[in-house]
Design a protein around this motif. Structure first.
Motif, PDB file in Angstrom:
ATOM      1  N   CYS A  24      11.705   5.723  -4.972  1.00 13.50           N
ATOM      2  CA  CYS A  24      11.648   4.633  -4.001  1.00 13.50           C
ATOM      3  C   CYS A  24      12.807   3.667  -4.200  1.00 13.50           C
ATOM      4  O   CYS A  24      13.373   3.562  -5.300  1.00 13.50           O
ATOM      5  CB  CYS A  24      10.325   3.877  -4.142  1.00 13.50           C
ATOM      6  N   GLY A  25      13.142   2.950  -3.167  1.00 11.81           N
ATOM      7  CA  GLY A  25      14.174   1.935  -3.287  1.00 11.81           C
ATOM      8  C   GLY A  25      13.728   0.819  -4.223  1.00 11.81           C
ATOM      9  O   GLY A  25      12.564   0.410  -4.219  1.00 11.81           O
ATOM     10  N   ILE A  64       0.815  -1.207   0.000  1.00 12.77           N
ATOM     11  CA  ILE A  64       0.000   0.000   0.000  1.00 12.77           C
ATOM     12  C   ILE A  64       0.851   1.260   0.000  1.00 12.77           C
ATOM     13  O   ILE A  64       0.455   2.288  -0.565  1.00 12.77           O
ATOM     14  CB  ILE A  64      -0.969  -0.016   1.213  1.00 12.77           C
ATOM     15  N   ASN A  65       2.055   1.215   0.585  1.00 16.76           N
ATOM     16  CA  ASN A  65       2.931   2.389   0.562  1.00 16.76           C
ATOM     17  C   ASN A  65       3.424   2.692  -0.846  1.00 16.76           C
ATOM     18  O   ASN A  65       3.533   3.856  -1.248  1.00 16.76           O
ATOM     19  CB  ASN A  65       4.131   2.181   1.492  1.00 16.76           C
ATOM     20  N   ASP A  66       3.741   1.633  -1.600  1.00 18.34           N
ATOM     21  CA  ASP A  66       4.168   1.819  -2.981  1.00 18.34           C
ATOM     22  C   ASP A  66       3.016   2.394  -3.811  1.00 18.34           C
ATOM     23  O   ASP A  66       3.194   3.335  -4.602  1.00 18.34           O
ATOM     24  CB  ASP A  66       4.614   0.483  -3.584  1.00 18.34           C
ATOM     25  N   ALA A  67       1.823   1.812  -3.625  1.00 19.33           N
ATOM     26  CA  ALA A  67       0.655   2.273  -4.369  1.00 19.33           C
ATOM     27  C   ALA A  67       0.304   3.711  -4.015  1.00 19.33           C
ATOM     28  O   ALA A  67      -0.146   4.486  -4.864  1.00 19.33           O
ATOM     29  CB  ALA A  67      -0.539   1.346  -4.086  1.00 19.33           C
ATOM     30  N   CYS A 113       8.843   1.675  -1.029  1.00 21.34           N
ATOM     31  CA  CYS A 113       8.547   3.085  -0.746  1.00 21.34           C
ATOM     32  C   CYS A 113       8.180   3.255   0.725  1.00 21.34           C
ATOM     33  O   CYS A 113       7.594   2.353   1.330  1.00 21.34           O
ATOM     34  CB  CYS A 113       7.363   3.572  -1.590  1.00 21.34           C
ATOM     35  N   THR A 114       8.486   4.410   1.274  1.00 21.60           N
ATOM     36  CA  THR A 114       8.001   4.733   2.615  1.00 21.60           C
ATOM     37  C   THR A 114       6.562   5.235   2.552  1.00 21.60           C
ATOM     38  O   THR A 114       5.845   5.213   3.541  1.00 21.60           O
ATOM     39  CB  THR A 114       8.867   5.816   3.260  1.00 21.60           C
TER      40      THR A 114
END
Length: 329
Positions: free
Chosen positions: A307-308, A259-262, A297-298
């Motif tokens: 993002c990493g 969900i953080n990436d999204a 992502c954070t």
């Protein structure tokens, strides 16, 4: 539905359909659309709106419900933007819902909306030429289409010098109206619409004659950030995540996709809060390269590329693992 490459809908933000150049301003707050009061409304405030919607430079800030009175809440009053903010909600104001106005004071803006796009090209700076007229996208006929005409398109889109002018629907046939025919540019015009032609909609062509261009690409100064799009969704704000790298669209692997990436994808596309992160090619399998894997992502990043991840093109996936998102916009 187009403004740049997407319909932009953002919580605590704005939306337009087909990036109209003249719009009343409405903002979404607490899942309810409301208006902005014209007290103190000026060109700096309007500039932020045009920038947020990617609708070109501001032309004017309007008041007194010049585009008609809204209904419901008046969310913002006494807005005071510097003009450099990315979102209207970042500007100073007394607080959402705090006002001393009525809808006869609804604010509006006039932006110089982008009017040309390139479709079906191998790069963002090549493709079939389409122009927006009467809020409808249509094509340009290749009768008389030459390097001078293509030069104007490349200049307008800040895509660098022209490489070639193409005809005979070399980038595929479009649909809808054929807006321009017998275009005759000198090459010095700022906009394709400034070139001589018989009039919008006047033509003797069919879509097998759609015109195209190939430009050399974005200059270093005007080069955009890595671009993102959503494909095969039911709305413009849902779909398979694809990222543009080395002028080629590719997918993102669902390994560790969460969900953080999204959330970052939804923010980058200005599509409102995230609803879900999908995996296993939920929106269908993509083609071409898999650009990102093990994305981490954070959730606070502005761009997915920040993002990493393992490095562009480094992955252990197949397209059955393509990642997707559903945003609320």
């Amino acid at each position: 539905v187009f403004c740049g490459d997407n319909l932009f809908t953002v919580a605590l933000s704005l939306t337009v359909l087909i990036c109209s150049s003249e719009i009343s301003v409405e903002i979404l707050h607490n899942n309810q659309w409301g208006t902005v009061c014209d007290d103190g409304w000026d060109i700096n405030d309007a500039e932020v709106v045009c920038r947020q919607l990617r609708c070109g430079p501001v032309q004017s800030a309007t008041g007194s419900a010049s585009f008609g009175q809204g209904t419901g809440q008046i969310w913002m009053d006494d807005v005071a933007c510097r003009g450099s903010e990315s979102f209207l909600s970042e500007c100073r104001h007394p607080g959402f819902g705090t006002h001393n106005c009525n809808h006869g004071e609804d604010a509006g803006v006039v932006c110089s909306a982008p009017t040309v796009r390139l479709v079906n090209g191998n790069t963002p700076c090549s493709g079939r030429v389409e122009i927006l007229h009467n809020n409808q996208w249509g094509t340009v006929c290749d009768d008389g289409w030459d390097i001078n005409d293509a030069e104007v398109v490349c200049q307008q889109l800040k895509c660098g010098p022209v490489q070639s002018a193409t005809g005979s629907a070399s980038f595929g046939q479009g649909t809808g109206p054929i807006w321009m025919d017998d275009v005759s540019c000198t090459g010095s015009e700022s906009l394709l619409s400034e070139c001589r032609h018989p009039g919008f909609g006047t033509h003797n062509c069919q879509h097998g004659e759609d015109a195209g261009v190939v430009c050399s690409g974005y200059s270093e100064i005007s080069a955009p950030k890595p671009r993102l799009r959503l494909v095969n969704g039911n709305t413009p704000c849902s779909g398979r995540v694809e990222i543009l790298h080395n002028n080629q669209w590719g997918t993102v692997c669902d390994d560790n996709w969460d969900i953080n990436d999204a959330k970052v994808v939804c923010r980058q596309l200005r599509c409102g809060p995230v609803q879900s992160a999908t995996s296993s090619a939920y929106f269908g399998q993509g083609t071409g390269p898999i650009w990102m894997d093990q994305v981490s992502c954070t959730g606070s990043e502005s761009l997915l590329s920040e993002c990493g991840h393992r490095g562009f093109g480094t992955h252990s996936c197949n397209h059955g693992e393509d990642a997707g998102v559903v945003c609320s916009g």
